[in-house]
Design a protein around this motif. Structure first.
Motif, PDB file in Angstrom:
ATOM      1  N   ALA A  51       0.912  -1.340   0.116  1.00 52.99           N
ATOM      2  CA  ALA A  51       0.154   0.069  -0.230  1.00 52.99           C
ATOM      3  C   ALA A  51       1.011   1.171  -0.070  1.00 52.99           C
ATOM      4  O   ALA A  51       2.210   1.329   0.355  1.00 52.99           O
ATOM      5  CB  ALA A  51      -0.932   0.092   1.287  1.00 52.99           C
ATOM      6  N   GLY A  52       0.370   2.484  -0.218  1.00 55.51           N
ATOM      7  CA  GLY A  52       1.115   3.604  -0.336  1.00 55.51           C
ATOM      8  C   GLY A  52       1.591   3.951   1.141  1.00 55.51           C
ATOM      9  O   GLY A  52       0.919   3.592   1.989  1.00 55.51           O
ATOM     10  N   SER A  53       2.708   4.930   1.202  1.00 56.62           N
ATOM     11  CA  SER A  53       3.197   5.210   2.562  1.00 56.62           C
ATOM     12  C   SER A  53       2.412   6.269   3.009  1.00 56.62           C
ATOM     13  O   SER A  53       2.361   6.157   4.301  1.00 56.62           O
ATOM     14  CB  SER A  53       4.524   5.729   2.261  1.00 56.62           C
ATOM     15  OG  SER A  53       4.505   6.937   1.484  1.00 56.62           O
ATOM     16  N   ALA A  54       1.451   6.944   2.328  1.00 59.33           N
ATOM     17  CA  ALA A  54       0.447   7.924   2.915  1.00 59.33           C
ATOM     18  C   ALA A  54      -0.605   7.111   3.808  1.00 59.33           C
ATOM     19  O   ALA A  54      -1.153   7.586   4.705  1.00 59.33           O
ATOM     20  CB  ALA A  54      -0.059   8.667   1.965  1.00 59.33           C
ATOM     21  N   THR A  55      -0.999   5.935   3.051  1.00 67.34           N
ATOM     22  CA  THR A  55      -1.920   4.948   3.792  1.00 67.34           C
ATOM     23  C   THR A  55      -1.229   4.494   5.177  1.00 67.34           C
ATOM     24  O   THR A  55      -2.103   4.652   6.013  1.00 67.34           O
ATOM     25  CB  THR A  55      -2.225   3.884   2.871  1.00 67.34           C
ATOM     26  OG1 THR A  55      -2.920   4.292   1.589  1.00 67.34           O
ATOM     27  CG2 THR A  55      -3.299   2.865   3.709  1.00 67.34           C
ATOM     28  N   TYR A  56      -0.008   4.181   5.149  1.00 69.92           N
ATOM     29  CA  TYR A  56       0.434   3.324   6.404  1.00 69.92           C
ATOM     30  C   TYR A  56       0.683   4.564   7.376  1.00 69.92           C
ATOM     31  O   TYR A  56       0.552   4.608   8.461  1.00 69.92           O
ATOM     32  CB  TYR A  56       1.793   2.851   6.115  1.00 69.92           C
ATOM     33  CG  TYR A  56       1.686   1.486   5.704  1.00 69.92           C
ATOM     34  CD1 TYR A  56       1.297   0.522   6.599  1.00 69.92           C
ATOM     35  CD2 TYR A  56       1.827   1.072   4.419  1.00 69.92           C
ATOM     36  CE1 TYR A  56       1.286  -0.854   6.274  1.00 69.92           C
ATOM     37  CE2 TYR A  56       1.442  -0.304   4.223  1.00 69.92           C
ATOM     38  CZ  TYR A  56       1.372  -1.161   4.994  1.00 69.92           C
ATOM     39  OH  TYR A  56       1.427  -2.478   4.536  1.00 69.92           O
ATOM     40  N   ALA A  57       1.028   5.768   6.798  1.00 64.53           N
ATOM     41  CA  ALA A  57       1.510   7.120   7.794  1.00 64.53           C
ATOM     42  C   ALA A  57       0.162   7.418   8.419  1.00 64.53           C
ATOM     43  O   ALA A  57       0.188   8.004   9.383  1.00 64.53           O
ATOM     44  CB  ALA A  57       2.171   8.132   6.732  1.00 64.53           C
ATOM     45  N   ARG A  58      -0.977   7.417   7.839  1.00 66.20           N
ATOM     46  CA  ARG A  58      -2.372   7.773   8.331  1.00 66.20           C
ATOM     47  C   ARG A  58      -2.732   6.652   9.308  1.00 66.20           C
ATOM     48  O   ARG A  58      -3.112   7.112  10.463  1.00 66.20           O
ATOM     49  CB  ARG A  58      -3.304   7.641   7.223  1.00 66.20           C
ATOM     50  CG  ARG A  58      -4.814   8.396   7.495  1.00 66.20           C
ATOM     51  CD  ARG A  58      -5.753   8.263   6.478  1.00 66.20           C
ATOM     52  NE  ARG A  58      -6.042   7.105   5.833  1.00 66.20           N
ATOM     53  CZ  ARG A  58      -5.757   7.179   4.619  1.00 66.20           C
ATOM     54  NH1 ARG A  58      -4.918   7.661   3.852  1.00 66.20           N
ATOM     55  NH2 ARG A  58      -6.002   5.723   3.796  1.00 66.20           N
ATOM     56  N   HIS A  59      -2.491   5.307   9.069  1.00 64.38           N
ATOM     57  CA  HIS A  59      -2.664   4.569  10.145  1.00 64.38           C
ATOM     58  C   HIS A  59      -1.918   4.713  11.566  1.00 64.38           C
ATOM     59  O   HIS A  59      -2.332   4.434  12.479  1.00 64.38           O
ATOM     60  CB  HIS A  59      -2.795   3.247   9.643  1.00 64.38           C
ATOM     61  CG  HIS A  59      -4.212   2.887   8.617  1.00 64.38           C
ATOM     62  ND1 HIS A  59      -5.261   2.744   9.169  1.00 64.38           N
ATOM     63  CD2 HIS A  59      -4.091   2.430   7.356  1.00 64.38           C
ATOM     64  CE1 HIS A  59      -6.097   2.609   8.147  1.00 64.38           C
ATOM     65  NE2 HIS A  59      -5.463   2.461   6.834  1.00 64.38           N
ATOM     66  N   LYS A  60      -0.700   4.976  11.000  1.00 63.14           N
ATOM     67  CA  LYS A  60       0.298   4.984  12.175  1.00 63.14           C
ATOM     68  C   LYS A  60      -0.251   6.431  13.103  1.00 63.14           C
ATOM     69  O   LYS A  60      -0.033   6.252  14.224  1.00 63.14           O
ATOM     70  CB  LYS A  60       1.704   5.233  11.422  1.00 63.14           C
ATOM     71  CG  LYS A  60       2.709   5.433  12.457  1.00 63.14           C
ATOM     72  CD  LYS A  60       4.196   5.990  11.756  1.00 63.14           C
ATOM     73  CE  LYS A  60       5.325   6.427  12.584  1.00 63.14           C
ATOM     74  NZ  LYS A  60       6.468   6.774  11.880  1.00 63.14           N
TER      75      LYS A  60
END
Length: 122
Positions: free
Chosen positions: A99-108
């Motif tokens: 998945a995109g890093s923005a998706t991971y960053a949002r969940h983080k």
């Protein structure tokens, strides 16, 4: 644009280090029941806390609250992103490419926010 999940820097760093300390806290919590009180100094008016059992119980309660706050917040992260978010925080690993890093960053960000909320840091 500011996210509603954005934390003050000091709170964010506290929460990140709590997550990184999770394994040690878990181990200490599990072993707390087996530790005894310190050596007796033989004096009636020693300089130690008067009730080591109470002190150990309070420490265990504090560890339990922190561990539970982290686990509850982690359970709100969608399962497919948990490992990537966790590894990024604990091991400072790069996000997986599924998945995109923005998706991971949002969940983080949401994960850290929920921990701070669970511990009444915010």
């Amino acid at each position: 644009m500011k996210s509603k999940y954005q934390l003050p820097r000091a709170v964010r760093m506290q929460v990140i280090w709590l997550v990184r300390d999770y394994e040690r806290m878990k181990l200490e919590y599990d072993n707390a029941i087996w530790t005894g009180c310190g050596p007796m100094d033989g004096l009636p008016r020693g300089n130690r806390i008067g009730n080591p059992t109470e002190r150990d119980a309070l420490k265990r309660i504090d560890l339990s609250k922190r561990i539970e706050a982290i686990e509850q917040a982690l359970n709100t992260v969608p399962e497919e992103y948990r490992k990537g978010v966790w590894d990024n925080l604990v091991d400072r690993a790069k996000y997986p490419i599924d998945a995109g890093s923005a998706t991971y960053a949002r969940h983080k960000g949401k994960f850290l926010y929920r921990i701070a909320k669970n511990l009444y840091f915010i």
